[in-house]
Write a protein that holds these residues in place. Sequence first.
Motif, mmCIF file in Angstrom:
data_model
loop_
_atom_site.group_PDB
_atom_site.id
_atom_site.type_symbol
_atom_site.label_atom_id
_atom_site.label_comp_id
_atom_site.label_asym_id
_atom_site.label_seq_id
_atom_site.Cartn_x
_atom_site.Cartn_y
_atom_site.Cartn_z
ATOM 1 N N CYS A 103 0.857 -1.181 0.000
ATOM 2 C CA CYS A 103 0.000 0.000 0.000
ATOM 3 C C CYS A 103 0.890 1.227 0.000
ATOM 4 O O CYS A 103 0.964 1.952 0.993
ATOM 5 C CB CYS A 103 -0.926 -0.002 1.215
ATOM 6 N N TRP A 157 -8.385 9.561 6.233
ATOM 7 C CA TRP A 157 -7.188 10.171 6.808
ATOM 8 C C TRP A 157 -6.279 10.660 5.691
ATOM 9 O O TRP A 157 -6.408 10.286 4.532
ATOM 10 C CB TRP A 157 -6.443 9.168 7.677
ATOM 11 N N ALA A 168 10.214 4.524 12.082
ATOM 12 C CA ALA A 168 9.422 3.570 12.855
ATOM 13 C C ALA A 168 8.759 4.335 13.995
ATOM 14 O O ALA A 168 9.012 5.527 14.196
ATOM 15 C CB ALA A 168 10.315 2.465 13.405
ATOM 16 N N GLY A 169 7.911 3.660 14.722
ATOM 17 C CA GLY A 169 7.264 4.318 15.848
ATOM 18 C C GLY A 169 6.820 3.306 16.877
ATOM 19 O O GLY A 169 6.744 2.103 16.608
ATOM 20 N N SER A 187 5.558 -0.084 15.129
ATOM 21 C CA SER A 187 5.004 -0.169 13.780
ATOM 22 C C SER A 187 5.861 0.577 12.786
ATOM 23 O O SER A 187 6.590 1.522 13.134
ATOM 24 C CB SER A 187 3.575 0.395 13.757
ATOM 25 N N PRO A 228 0.245 2.649 5.649
ATOM 26 C CA PRO A 228 -0.105 3.473 4.485
ATOM 27 C C PRO A 228 -0.867 4.732 4.867
ATOM 28 O O PRO A 228 -0.928 5.685 4.095
ATOM 29 C CB PRO A 228 -0.968 2.541 3.635
ATOM 30 N N GLY A 229 -1.448 4.762 6.046
ATOM 31 C CA GLY A 229 -2.108 5.981 6.515
ATOM 32 C C GLY A 229 -1.160 6.894 7.256
ATOM 33 O O GLY A 229 -1.560 7.918 7.787
ATOM 34 N N ASP A 230 0.102 6.522 7.286
ATOM 35 C CA ASP A 230 1.082 7.270 8.061
ATOM 36 C C ASP A 230 1.399 8.603 7.379
ATOM 37 O O ASP A 230 1.230 8.778 6.180
ATOM 38 C CB ASP A 230 2.376 6.444 8.166
ATOM 39 N N ASP A 248 7.652 14.571 11.196
ATOM 40 C CA ASP A 248 7.486 14.420 12.645
ATOM 41 C C ASP A 248 8.634 13.622 13.229
ATOM 42 O O ASP A 248 8.434 12.851 14.164
ATOM 43 C CB ASP A 248 6.178 13.687 12.994
ATOM 44 N N HIS A 281 4.627 -3.260 5.688
ATOM 45 C CA HIS A 281 3.872 -2.684 6.813
ATOM 46 C C HIS A 281 3.701 -3.757 7.882
ATOM 47 O O HIS A 281 3.149 -4.818 7.609
ATOM 48 C CB HIS A 281 2.501 -2.195 6.312
#
Lengths: 214, 214
Positions: free
Chosen positions: A6, A19, A29-30, A101, A105-107, A111, A199
């Motif tokens: 994605c 979104w 990464a997060g 994570s 794809p919604g990332d 930031d 992902h």
Amino acid sequence: MDNNSCGCNVCSTREDLPWEGRGTDLPIAGCRFTLYPMTDRYVDIILGSLEKTDTSYVWSETDALSTVYRGKLPYVADAVKALFVNAYRSGVHMALEGQFSKGCPGDIAGDSLLEKDGEAPNAKSAEGIHFPVKCKLALYPMGVGNYIDDIAKVWYMAQDRGLEPTTIHYATRISGDVHDVFDYLRDVCALMDESAVSHYILHFTVNCNSPTKE
Amino acid sequence: MDNNSCGCNVCSTREDLPWEGRGTDLPIAGCRFTLYPMTDRYVDIILGSLEKTDTSYVWSETDALSTVYRGKLPYVADAVKALFVNAYRSGVHMALEGQFSKGCPGDIAGDSLLEKDGEAPNAKSAEGIHFPVKCKLALYPMGVGNYIDDIAKVWYMAQDRGLEPTTIHYATRISGDVHDVFDYLRDVCALMDESAVSHYILHFTVNCNSPTKE
């Protein structure tokens, strides 16, 4: 569209998505997590730990449910481990629940502090503190049909490291020294980074001083 | 092998898998969760809530990290909601973290009470207790390339119900009355049951009385 990925170019053209998703090509990464010290003094413990933890290598945001750290994987993992280690109190039952994570794809790109380099800032201060922890984890490689192979691979990785994995409904249990467990979680993510999975999410709970006898 | 499904016949022939996976053809859902009352009295609150909650319609197992309920989805959801509602104390910050799941190819059939029928056993006792909660959730439809469509669908479902969804990194935030939020989580699972997704996981955190101002 490749059915197994994605990419941001796809999401950016999907106006029906609720979104502002454009994926990310950045190596970001997060970890979204919550620390639960099971005591009346939970606010002091959390704030006290934050004071001791160097979070300058990660982008951070806190709301009423959780905190998210974002940046290069080793620095995100370092900050989360340090927060747990620095919050430790002998005899106080405490848990940290989180999700590492990468590649959502919604990332949203940015930031982040992706120019940071060198040794993780909490590595030295945390290395002298050791205590046993229990952990459960569940890995979700997204968008691929053969995800069960990755899950099996990291199970054996835990076994190779002496973390004594066992299978429970919906998760895997491991146990060991706090550093070995957190470093394993980081390395599972690193393994996903090297794989064909674009992902992934790794949900985990680490706890200490549980009053529940097993 | 169909790349988008991991039926029990597949897993049962995979001797390289580290678990006794044979999937499940049974209509069995489950929820693994942990209740975190942030107070010195956490053991009393948890045990007190368990006493008030009818768990006779679910199979249950507790270890040092979490508890799992398994059975028909409406009864699993009913028991988890009742446990949270019955644990509520005015002014006490409390969270419940969990994962609803169904269709895991590593799942083991049985351990269930699938003959149960009729109204959920805690519906009446819980319906009189109301308080506002915050919630974050992340849905993982496994083994399919178009998982982002399901995630978008349940986002709009939250919007239609007035739960004010917002997107945060790696999750969706919603808020509302405790019943509306838990019933929404149950209905997201029910929607997945009706879809082409054979294996899904819905991770969530519900909390109340957070001291964090937003």
